[in-house]
Design a protein around this motif. Structure first.
Motif, PDB file in Angstrom:
ATOM      1  N   SER A   8       6.558   2.505  89.311  1.00 48.58           N
ATOM      2  CA  SER A   8       4.824   2.915  89.444  1.00 48.58           C
ATOM      3  C   SER A   8       3.882   2.247  88.507  1.00 48.58           C
ATOM      4  O   SER A   8       2.811   2.305  89.005  1.00 48.58           O
ATOM      5  CB  SER A   8       5.194   4.156  88.632  1.00 48.58           C
ATOM      6  OG  SER A   8       4.229   5.147  88.244  1.00 48.58           O
ATOM      7  N   ARG A   9       3.944   1.764  87.704  1.00 53.43           N
ATOM      8  CA  ARG A   9       2.501   0.568  87.224  1.00 53.43           C
ATOM      9  C   ARG A   9       2.608  -0.603  87.971  1.00 53.43           C
ATOM     10  O   ARG A   9       1.305  -0.579  87.672  1.00 53.43           O
ATOM     11  CB  ARG A   9       3.451   0.455  85.558  1.00 53.43           C
ATOM     12  CG  ARG A   9       3.254   2.200  84.379  1.00 53.43           C
ATOM     13  CD  ARG A   9       3.646   1.313  83.090  1.00 53.43           C
ATOM     14  NE  ARG A   9       2.674   0.778  82.664  1.00 53.43           N
ATOM     15  CZ  ARG A   9       3.056  -0.102  81.361  1.00 53.43           C
ATOM     16  NH1 ARG A   9       4.146   0.815  80.557  1.00 53.43           N
ATOM     17  NH2 ARG A   9       2.328  -0.361  80.212  1.00 53.43           N
ATOM     18  N   ALA A  10       3.026  -1.056  88.270  1.00 59.98           N
ATOM     19  CA  ALA A  10       3.109  -2.330  89.144  1.00 59.98           C
ATOM     20  C   ALA A  10       2.904  -1.808  90.299  1.00 59.98           C
ATOM     21  O   ALA A  10       1.962  -2.060  91.484  1.00 59.98           O
ATOM     22  CB  ALA A  10       4.217  -2.665  88.693  1.00 59.98           C
ATOM     23  N   GLY A  11       2.470  -0.566  91.245  1.00 56.34           N
ATOM     24  CA  GLY A  11       2.194   0.073  92.663  1.00 56.34           C
ATOM     25  C   GLY A  11       3.350  -0.341  93.531  1.00 56.34           C
ATOM     26  O   GLY A  11       3.199  -0.347  94.785  1.00 56.34           O
ATOM     27  N   VAL A  12       4.634  -0.814  93.581  1.00 62.82           N
ATOM     28  CA  VAL A  12       5.750  -1.190  94.412  1.00 62.82           C
ATOM     29  C   VAL A  12       6.662  -0.212  94.336  1.00 62.82           C
ATOM     30  O   VAL A  12       6.846   0.481  93.455  1.00 62.82           O
ATOM     31  CB  VAL A  12       5.898  -2.135  94.063  1.00 62.82           C
ATOM     32  CG1 VAL A  12       5.120  -3.490  94.039  1.00 62.82           C
ATOM     33  CG2 VAL A  12       6.760  -2.437  92.852  1.00 62.82           C
ATOM     34  N   SER A  13       7.918  -0.159  95.028  1.00 68.00           N
ATOM     35  CA  SER A  13       8.785   0.740  95.311  1.00 68.00           C
ATOM     36  C   SER A  13       9.255  -0.402  93.902  1.00 68.00           C
ATOM     37  O   SER A  13       9.427  -1.405  93.805  1.00 68.00           O
ATOM     38  CB  SER A  13       9.252   0.383  96.969  1.00 68.00           C
ATOM     39  OG  SER A  13      10.183  -0.631  96.745  1.00 68.00           O
ATOM     40  N   ARG A  14      11.121   0.774  94.062  1.00 67.15           N
ATOM     41  CA  ARG A  14      12.278   0.572  93.518  1.00 67.15           C
ATOM     42  C   ARG A  14      12.943  -0.812  94.260  1.00 67.15           C
ATOM     43  O   ARG A  14      13.493  -1.686  93.107  1.00 67.15           O
ATOM     44  CB  ARG A  14      12.977   2.219  92.980  1.00 67.15           C
ATOM     45  CG  ARG A  14      12.232   2.463  92.054  1.00 67.15           C
ATOM     46  CD  ARG A  14      13.655   4.129  91.845  1.00 67.15           C
ATOM     47  NE  ARG A  14      12.417   4.865  91.266  1.00 67.15           N
ATOM     48  CZ  ARG A  14      12.977   5.959  90.661  1.00 67.15           C
ATOM     49  NH1 ARG A  14      14.002   5.765  90.419  1.00 67.15           N
ATOM     50  NH2 ARG A  14      12.438   6.762  89.832  1.00 67.15           N
ATOM     51  N   ASP A  15      12.699  -0.275  95.294  1.00 65.61           N
ATOM     52  CA  ASP A  15      13.781  -1.589  95.758  1.00 65.61           C
ATOM     53  C   ASP A  15      12.648  -2.655  96.120  1.00 65.61           C
ATOM     54  O   ASP A  15      13.625  -3.928  95.693  1.00 65.61           O
ATOM     55  CB  ASP A  15      13.392  -0.827  97.578  1.00 65.61           C
ATOM     56  CG  ASP A  15      14.659   0.227  97.661  1.00 65.61           C
ATOM     57  OD1 ASP A  15      15.799   0.617  96.915  1.00 65.61           O
ATOM     58  OD2 ASP A  15      14.627   0.603  98.726  1.00 65.61           O
TER      59      ASP A  15
END
Length: 124
Positions: A8-15
């Motif tokens: 969330s903080r990096a703006g990417v998905s968990r995958d």
């Protein structure tokens, strides 16, 4: 940080976080409790993901990004060798910046032609 928070903080998905970890772009996250599968990611991992995202947005491939990260982390490389590899990447960035500037000029000229009603069409 757990995977959801870092993603969330990096703006990417968990995958994406998992993929970067599998590719070796991120160090293996710590698993402090053997009783569960939760991993703890560091602030350094967050900064690394932000760097990867930024570099990708500028047109670098994951392989190119991995090369820079690998050079930085390789203890077998002498500092002089690391400097050479990193300077090479800086030159690549400068070349891309120049190419982007040339492209920007060409696009601006095309926009000027469109806005002035000029056409590049050949007469019939």
């Amino acid at each position: 940080m757990r995977i959801g928070e870092i993603a969330s903080r990096a703006g990417v998905s968990r995958d994406t976080v998992r993929f970067y970890e599998r590719m070796g772009l991120l160090n293996e996250a710590a698993q402090p409790h053997l009783s569960n599968n939760y991993k703890e990611y560091s602030a350094l991992a967050l900064r690394r993901i932000e760097l990867i995202t930024h570099a990708k947005a500028l047109g670098f491939t994951l392989r190119e990004i991995a090369d820079v990260i690998g050079a930085w982390e390789q203890e077998a490389l002498a500092p002089g060798e690391k400097r050479v590899l990193i300077r090479e990447k800086i030159r690549e960035v400068e070349n891309k910046a120049h190419s982007l500037a040339v492209l920007r000029v060409a696009l601006s000229e095309a926009l000027d032609k469109v806005e002035s009603g000029c056409s590049d069409e050949l007469p019939a």
